[in-house]
Design a protein around this motif. Structure first.
Motif, short mmCIF file in Angstrom:
data_model
loop_
_atom_site.label_atom_id
_atom_site.label_comp_id
_atom_site.label_asym_id
_atom_site.label_seq_id
_atom_site.Cartn_x
_atom_site.Cartn_y
_atom_site.Cartn_z
N VAL A 1 -6.74 -4.57 -26.28
CA VAL A 1 -7.27 -3.55 -27.19
C VAL A 1 -6.13 -2.84 -27.93
O VAL A 1 -6.25 -2.52 -29.12
CB VAL A 1 -8.12 -2.53 -26.41
N SER A 2 -5.02 -2.61 -27.24
CA SER A 2 -3.86 -1.98 -27.90
C SER A 2 -3.33 -2.88 -29.01
O SER A 2 -2.98 -2.41 -30.10
CB SER A 2 -2.77 -1.71 -26.87
N LEU B 1 -9.81 -12.41 -35.83
CA LEU B 1 -9.79 -13.42 -34.78
C LEU B 1 -9.56 -12.78 -33.41
O LEU B 1 -10.21 -13.17 -32.43
CB LEU B 1 -8.70 -14.45 -35.06
N LEU B 2 -8.65 -11.81 -33.34
CA LEU B 2 -8.39 -11.14 -32.06
C LEU B 2 -9.61 -10.36 -31.60
O LEU B 2 -9.95 -10.35 -30.41
CB LEU B 2 -7.18 -10.22 -32.18
N GLY C 1 -14.07 -9.92 -27.79
CA GLY C 1 -15.51 -9.82 -27.55
C GLY C 1 -16.08 -10.99 -26.79
O GLY C 1 -17.08 -10.86 -26.08
N SER C 2 -15.43 -12.15 -26.89
CA SER C 2 -15.98 -13.35 -26.24
C SER C 2 -15.28 -13.71 -24.94
O SER C 2 -15.67 -14.68 -24.29
CB SER C 2 -15.88 -14.54 -27.20
N MET C 3 -14.27 -12.94 -24.53
CA MET C 3 -13.50 -13.34 -23.36
C MET C 3 -13.33 -12.29 -22.27
O MET C 3 -12.98 -12.64 -21.16
CB MET C 3 -12.09 -13.80 -23.81
N VAL C 4 -13.55 -11.02 -22.57
CA VAL C 4 -13.23 -10.00 -21.56
C VAL C 4 -14.38 -9.70 -20.61
O VAL C 4 -14.15 -9.22 -19.49
CB VAL C 4 -12.75 -8.69 -22.23
N VAL C 5 -15.62 -9.95 -21.02
CA VAL C 5 -16.78 -9.66 -20.16
C VAL C 5 -17.78 -10.81 -20.26
O VAL C 5 -18.13 -11.25 -21.35
CB VAL C 5 -17.48 -8.34 -20.57
N PHE C 6 -18.23 -11.28 -19.08
CA PHE C 6 -19.24 -12.33 -19.01
C PHE C 6 -20.36 -11.90 -18.08
O PHE C 6 -20.11 -11.27 -17.04
CB PHE C 6 -18.64 -13.64 -18.48
N LEU D 1 -20.42 -11.63 -23.80
CA LEU D 1 -21.18 -10.58 -24.47
C LEU D 1 -21.60 -11.00 -25.88
O LEU D 1 -22.64 -10.58 -26.37
CB LEU D 1 -20.35 -9.29 -24.55
N LEU D 2 -20.78 -11.84 -26.54
CA LEU D 2 -21.11 -12.29 -27.89
C LEU D 2 -22.05 -13.48 -27.90
O LEU D 2 -22.48 -13.94 -28.96
CB LEU D 2 -19.84 -12.64 -28.66
N GLY D 3 -22.36 -14.00 -26.71
CA GLY D 3 -23.26 -15.14 -26.63
C GLY D 3 -22.56 -16.49 -26.56
O GLY D 3 -23.20 -17.51 -26.29
N TRP D 4 -21.27 -16.52 -26.81
CA TRP D 4 -20.47 -17.74 -26.70
C TRP D 4 -19.08 -17.36 -26.23
O TRP D 4 -18.54 -16.35 -26.68
CB TRP D 4 -20.38 -18.44 -28.05
N PRO D 5 -18.53 -18.10 -25.27
CA PRO D 5 -19.05 -19.29 -24.58
C PRO D 5 -20.29 -18.99 -23.73
O PRO D 5 -20.46 -17.88 -23.22
CB PRO D 5 -17.88 -19.71 -23.68
N ASN D 6 -21.11 -20.00 -23.59
CA ASN D 6 -22.35 -19.88 -22.84
C ASN D 6 -22.53 -21.16 -22.00
O ASN D 6 -22.84 -22.22 -22.54
CB ASN D 6 -23.53 -19.69 -23.80
#
Length: 339
Positions: free
Chosen positions: A202-203, A232-233, A238-243, A257-262
């Motif tokens: 995030v920083s 891109l970051l 959004g797609s890697m920190v929370v599943f 959280l973004l729906g992909w990867p799923n």
């Protein structure tokens, strides 16, 4: 810590930290000695029409040490603390070493050599010039620098001893829970990256966003490059920190959280279910959606508990999540009832 691990760490310190920083310091010393013969400001960037970026002499030195030294130190910090980041509820010994650490040490040597070489060449091309705009193109030397990057990275790999075999924790078979034929079971969990990793990402995103705004305010036409990298970051975070992890009668589902990867693995495709301990850096070379050195794939966001599922075709999927033993028990129960 064993003698084997101690030797590997000492080699990394020399190959991946001391020598690269020494090369950068040597390059800076040479350029400082040349300062009376160099223009001020100096050329720092070349475009299709020649020099299109300049900086003061000391700014040139600061750029070399800041970028080169910063990358080397950053990589060294990752290696030093990767296995000591916050873990899940089950603690795991961390006195290990890995092939990933050996590779990062080799890359540091290659990067330090390339940056030091290009810095000295860039300054040498400007010796005796009154105006940096007259500096010859550095293009051909850039290719030589990339060659040094590849060559010294390979040299750094072989200068370090073979990494001690990582002693991964033994997988435990999944248990089961009492479940009548008329009952249903479901399990939900959340796989999250360690807080320190989220803070770093995030920083970096905030810094890139500020730089993008600054370039827009300056009216620089190339602001879109930084904007694209920022986008891109943001997508990566959004797609890697929370599943979200779900176990039910349909099988296992792990979705960002973004729906992909799923990832979805139906019950009928599952051959074996286990509860394991995972070290992302040592076993997968990093964090996120990864493919491990042993061919396993999965979502590995922190060290500790993980649910491991082996499919009938031999593919193995892993997800690090608190309560992995409970998730394994529910999934094993559902699989047994389905069978």
């Amino acid at each position: 810590m064993t003698d084997e691990i101690r030797r590997a760490r000492t080699a990394f310190l020399w190959v991946g930290v001391i020598v690269p920083l020494g090369l950068l310091a040597l390059a800076a010393a040479v350029i400082i000695a040349w300062m009376p013969e160099l223009p001020d400001p100096m050329a720092i960037h070349w475009g299709s029409d020649g020099v299109d970026g300049v900086a003061s002499q000391w700014g040139y030195i600061a750029m070399i040490l800041g970028i080169g030294g910063g990358v080397v130190i950053f990589d060294a910090v990752i290696v030093a603390f990767a296995q000591r980041l916050p873990q899940s509820s089950t603690k795991q010994p961390v006195a290990q070493w890995s092939t990933t650490a050996r590779f990062m040490g080799a890359v540091n040597l290659g990067l330090g050599t390339m940056i030091a070489f290009l810095a000295v060449v860039g300054a040498a091309l400007q010796r005796g010039l009154a105006d940096a705009a007259d500096t010859p193109d550095i293009g051909i030397w850039t290719f030589v620098g990339f060659g040094l990057l590849v060559g010294f990275t390979a040299l750094g790999w072989f200068l370090q001893p073979k990494s001690p075999v990582y002693e991964a924790a033994q997988a435990a078979p999944a248990g089961s829970i009492p479940l009548a034929t008329t009952e249903r079971a479901v399990w939900f969990g959340t796989a999250t990256m360690a807080r320190s990793g989220v803070v770093v990402l995030v920083s970096a995103l905030a810094l890139l966003a500020l730089m993008t705004v600054f370039w827009i305010a300056r009216g620089d036409d190339s602001w879109w490059i930084l904007g694209f990298v920022t986008f891109l970051l943001a997508v990566t975070i959004g797609s890697m920190v929370v599943f979200r992890v779900r176990v039910n009668a349909e099988g296992l589902r792990v979705r960002s959280l973004l729906g992909w990867p799923n990832t979805r693995i139906p019950l009928e495709r599952i051959e074996k279910i286990e509860w394991v301990q995972v070290n992302p850096f040592a076993e997968f070379g990093g964090w996120g959606w990864r493919i491990g050195l042993d061919g396993r794939r999965g979502v590995v966001l922190r060290t500790g508990d993980a649910l491991q599922v082996t499919e009938a075709n031999g593919r193995v999927f892993v997800v690090t999540v608190d309560g992995a033993s409970d998730a394994a028990a529910v999934l094993e129960t559902l699989r047994a009832h389905s069978a």
